[in-house]
Structure formats: structure tokens, C-alpha cells
Design an enzyme around this catalytic site. Sequence first.
Site, PDB file in Angstrom:
ATOM      1  N   LYS A 110       0.842  -1.180   0.000  1.00  0.00           N
ATOM      2  CA  LYS A 110       0.000   0.000   0.000  1.00  0.00           C
ATOM      3  C   LYS A 110       0.888   1.245   0.000  1.00  0.00           C
ATOM      4  CE  LYS A 110      -0.744   0.788   4.969  1.00  0.00           C
ATOM      5  NZ  LYS A 110      -0.222   2.140   5.072  1.00  0.00           N
ATOM      6  N   LEU A 146      -3.590  -8.355   7.683  1.00  0.00           N
ATOM      7  CA  LEU A 146      -4.233  -9.634   7.415  1.00  0.00           C
ATOM      8  C   LEU A 146      -3.311 -10.808   7.742  1.00  0.00           C
ATOM      9  CD1 LEU A 146      -6.142  -8.865   4.103  1.00  0.00           C
ATOM     10  CD2 LEU A 146      -7.090  -9.153   6.396  1.00  0.00           C
ATOM     11  N   HIS A 156      -6.173  -1.271   6.736  1.00  0.00           N
ATOM     12  CA  HIS A 156      -6.015  -2.190   7.862  1.00  0.00           C
ATOM     13  C   HIS A 156      -7.326  -2.423   8.618  1.00  0.00           C
ATOM     14  CE1 HIS A 156      -1.911  -1.751   6.924  1.00  0.00           C
ATOM     15  NE2 HIS A 156      -1.587  -0.805   7.766  1.00  0.00           N
ATOM     16  N   LYS A 170      -1.655   0.129  21.050  1.00  0.00           N
ATOM     17  CA  LYS A 170      -2.402  -1.127  21.027  1.00  0.00           C
ATOM     18  C   LYS A 170      -3.306  -1.173  19.808  1.00  0.00           C
ATOM     19  CE  LYS A 170      -6.501   0.158  23.760  1.00  0.00           C
ATOM     20  NZ  LYS A 170      -7.317  -0.154  24.956  1.00  0.00           N
ATOM     21  N   ARG A 205     -13.181  -4.789  19.952  1.00  0.00           N
ATOM     22  CA  ARG A 205     -14.017  -4.844  21.157  1.00  0.00           C
ATOM     23  C   ARG A 205     -15.482  -4.961  20.739  1.00  0.00           C
ATOM     24  NH1 ARG A 205     -13.095  -3.455  26.513  1.00  0.00           N
ATOM     25  NH2 ARG A 205     -10.975  -2.951  25.834  1.00  0.00           N
ATOM     26  N   GLN A 237      -2.416  -6.533  19.162  1.00  0.00           N
ATOM     27  CA  GLN A 237      -1.067  -6.224  19.627  1.00  0.00           C
ATOM     28  C   GLN A 237      -1.163  -5.148  20.700  1.00  0.00           C
ATOM     29  OE1 GLN A 237       0.576  -4.825  15.780  1.00  0.00           O
ATOM     30  NE2 GLN A 237       0.702  -2.800  16.648  1.00  0.00           N
ATOM     31  N   LYS A 264     -15.445 -10.669  28.824  1.00  0.00           N
ATOM     32  CA  LYS A 264     -15.793 -10.048  30.101  1.00  0.00           C
ATOM     33  C   LYS A 264     -17.214 -10.494  30.485  1.00  0.00           C
ATOM     34  CE  LYS A 264     -14.623  -5.601  30.127  1.00  0.00           C
ATOM     35  NZ  LYS A 264     -14.297  -4.244  29.612  1.00  0.00           N
ATOM     36  N   LEU A 299      -7.700 -15.867  27.398  1.00  0.00           N
ATOM     37  CA  LEU A 299      -6.715 -16.631  26.654  1.00  0.00           C
ATOM     38  C   LEU A 299      -5.620 -15.661  26.220  1.00  0.00           C
ATOM     39  CD1 LEU A 299      -5.482 -18.960  25.027  1.00  0.00           C
ATOM     40  CD2 LEU A 299      -7.117 -18.464  23.194  1.00  0.00           C
ATOM     41  N   ARG A 329      -5.441  10.489  25.305  1.00  0.00           N
ATOM     42  CA  ARG A 329      -6.303   9.451  24.733  1.00  0.00           C
ATOM     43  C   ARG A 329      -6.854   9.852  23.373  1.00  0.00           C
ATOM     44  NH1 ARG A 329     -10.999   8.905  27.119  1.00  0.00           N
ATOM     45  NH2 ARG A 329     -11.385   6.891  26.087  1.00  0.00           N
TER      46      ARG A 329
END
Length: 448
Positions: free
Chosen positions: A99, A131, A191, A290, A294, A318, A326, A345, A411
Site C-alpha cells: 500500500k 491480514l 487495515h 495497542k 471490542r 497487539q 468479560k 486466553l 487518549r
Amino acid sequence: MTQEDYLERVTQYIKDSEDELAQFKAITSYHSGQYDDDASWKSLNQYVTENEDKRGCAPGQRNRVYYMALPPSVFVPVSKGVKKNVYVQDGVNRLIVEKPFGMDTASSNELGKELGALFTENEIYRIDHYLGKEMVKNVMTMRFSNIFFSQIWDRKYIDNVQITFKETIGTEGRGGYFDDFGILRDVMQNHLLQVLSLIAMERPISTESEAIRDEKVKVLKCIPPISPDDALLGQYVAANGKPGYLDDDTLKNKKSRTPTYAALTLWIQNERWEGVPFIMKAGKALDTAKVEIRIQFRNVAGSLYKGAPRNELVMRVQPREAVYIKFNNKQPGLSYGTIQSDLDLSYHDRFTDMKIPDAYESLILDVLRNDHSNFVRDDELETAWSIFTPLLHQIDQRTDLPLHTYPYGSRGPAELDAFVRKYGYDRSNANYSWPVQSVSHANSSNKL
């Protein structure tokens, strides 16, 4: 460069043993030339052919992979040089293209037309390294091999989906390059949209590459262009001893309105997902690094435990790959209050004897295997651009679209919480902490 300069440059960060490094150096070589010079390409072909002869490659075994990690402006000249002078007629040819695949629908289609005139679609591999990431490749397996997920994976049970990409660094000397693209073209149109398509697509008829890509295209065609009303754009400013985006020395336009942060809400107009917001968030110069998916489920109807937080499925792409769910549990001890816990996990704890390959390792192996599953098809690329192009053109042309500033290391824009809240995201689990939960911080006010 000399061969020695080249080897020093490409091996300086490799951490393998000396023996493995020596083996690698013995099979990698450097040959220089000009992109627009036929003589340079013929010289390259002669060099590669001599290399193949030394390895004993007989006619029909001269298989070549061409990897273009280049500025988009030279994609076509390089492809023409390869096809005219280096392409083998008695073996396999595969072209990997990094890309960006254009800047919008029109430029992407023009690039596709030029490449398509030189190489077949089966020879072209448009690489998106997301991917190849372990957790992204795990999305299909999780969805379609676990019956409890397949039964709740729709608008009846899922309230909203968030896909988040956060980087702690700014442009740091890459402002000149980044300013041409912005965070939407750099991360989101490719992505994050690829991740969304895997989460939202219908079950393919098989695990064959074309069956998977067919379903991805189908779901992307159900997404209308993003409305400016469903977008929150931001740009970082100097803070915490760090320079702002406009302070980057490589940035030519010191009044640039290019977003370094964006939160976008996409809607999928089909029976499975009608009314469920898919919120994509991406930004530079943020508080933590990160990438995660979610999925927040709806409230329990007629719940006995008022105020109990919603269930969530989180896939950490990552760092440190993990999947955790949860769920609500009785608080340990004498209390009958509820506490949010998780089924966890964490790959690095569970799979202690396994090395997770880098995304590029995995994808280049797929190229050698002729597996297109994790590469972007031409019609998929066109559909993806159709979702983003109208908004991108408005960002490029309009000066009245709000661009919110945010401090380096924060943030994101202060307006972010209100933005995600208006799409139904419930933050009632704010006291929850993964992977270790302190009972003393739990909310124990909810009792029978």
C-alpha cells in the site's frame, strides 16, 4: 550501495544466531539500476538468471516473486520494467504490491487498470500486513468453529463493535509523507476496514481464498459512504515535551488540516447488522500503543442484577495477543454483589513453546503457496475506496469540517467519549482491569 553496505543495512536488527545470519547473507544480494532505464532491467534479468543457473534451476523452475515496497508514483514504471525485461515465460511470476493502492477510487482504479494490463489478477498480491497478524487470522476460526459465537453474532445480541488502533509516536520526521495521506488513508481504509470485513462477513462456503474474498466483498458492498456526521477528526498538538504535528520539520504546509486521529462510525445495511454501529478509531501520538477489537453485547433483558455491566469480547491484536470475554460473576466472599471478571486466553501464557511469526513472514509464505486468502482482490479494493472516498474528498477540500486538537500523549480529542457514547457504547465497566482485577475496587453495591 556496495554489497557490504547492503548487508550491514539489512541485517543490523536481525537477532538470529551467527550461523543463521551467515546463511541468510549467503543468499541475499544487491543489484542497482534506474527504474526507467531498459538497460538497468536487462542487467537485473541477467544477474538473476546467472544466480538461478548457479543454483541449478532448470527451465520451468525459474520462479520469481517481485516485491514492490516503493513510492506509488513508480509502481507502474517498475511493473512495466519487470514485465518487459525480467518476467519469465517458462515459470511462475508473482507481484507483491505494498500500500497505498491509490489515493481514492479514481486513482486506485487507474493503478489497477495499469497493473492489470501487465499482470493477471492471480499474479498480483496486494499486501496488507494486518491480514497476516495472528489475531486477525484467528477471527474466522473463532467465529465459525465455535457454536456459541455463531449463535450470537448479530444485531439481536451485539450492541456495538469498536476496532481501535493506537500509536504512541507521532509522525517524527515523516510529516512530509504522512501529510499526503492522513490517518484515514494510512490505517483505516485498509487495515481497519479489512478487520471489519472479517468480523462482519457471512460464513463462506469453504476456506478457499476466493470463497473468503467473495464474502468480504459482499459485506463491504452493504456499507454506504461514511457521513461527516459520523466522523470525529483530530490533530495532535505539542505537550509533555513533545512537538505538535505542525511542528514537524518535514511538513511543508504549516497550516495543514490533515487528521492524525479519526473516529468513524460505519453502518452495514443487511439483515445481520442493521442498526449496529461499527466504530473505527485510529490515531498517532496517543497514550498507549495497542490494536484491539471490542465487541460489546446488549444488556440482559429483565436482568435480576440491575447495573451489571455488559458482556464484551475483546481480541487484542497487539501487543501480546490475547482473547478475553468479560462476564459478570458473584463477588468472592460474603457479599452478593456482582463483579466483572473474564475468561482469558493470553497467547504468551497459554502457548509458551510457540513462536508467533511476524505478519510479513506469514504473508510471504502465503505468496509462495499461491494462497490469496489474506490479500486484497481488485473488486474488494474498489468497494473499500467507495466507502471512504466521499469523506476523504470533503476533508481535502473543505475547511469547515471540525478538526479537534488533542495533546501529544493523551487518549485523543476530548470529544471522543461523547462521540462513542452517542452510538450506545456503555462504559459502566470502567472499574474493570484486565488481566488482573482487584476485588477492593469492584462495585459491590448491587445486591439481591
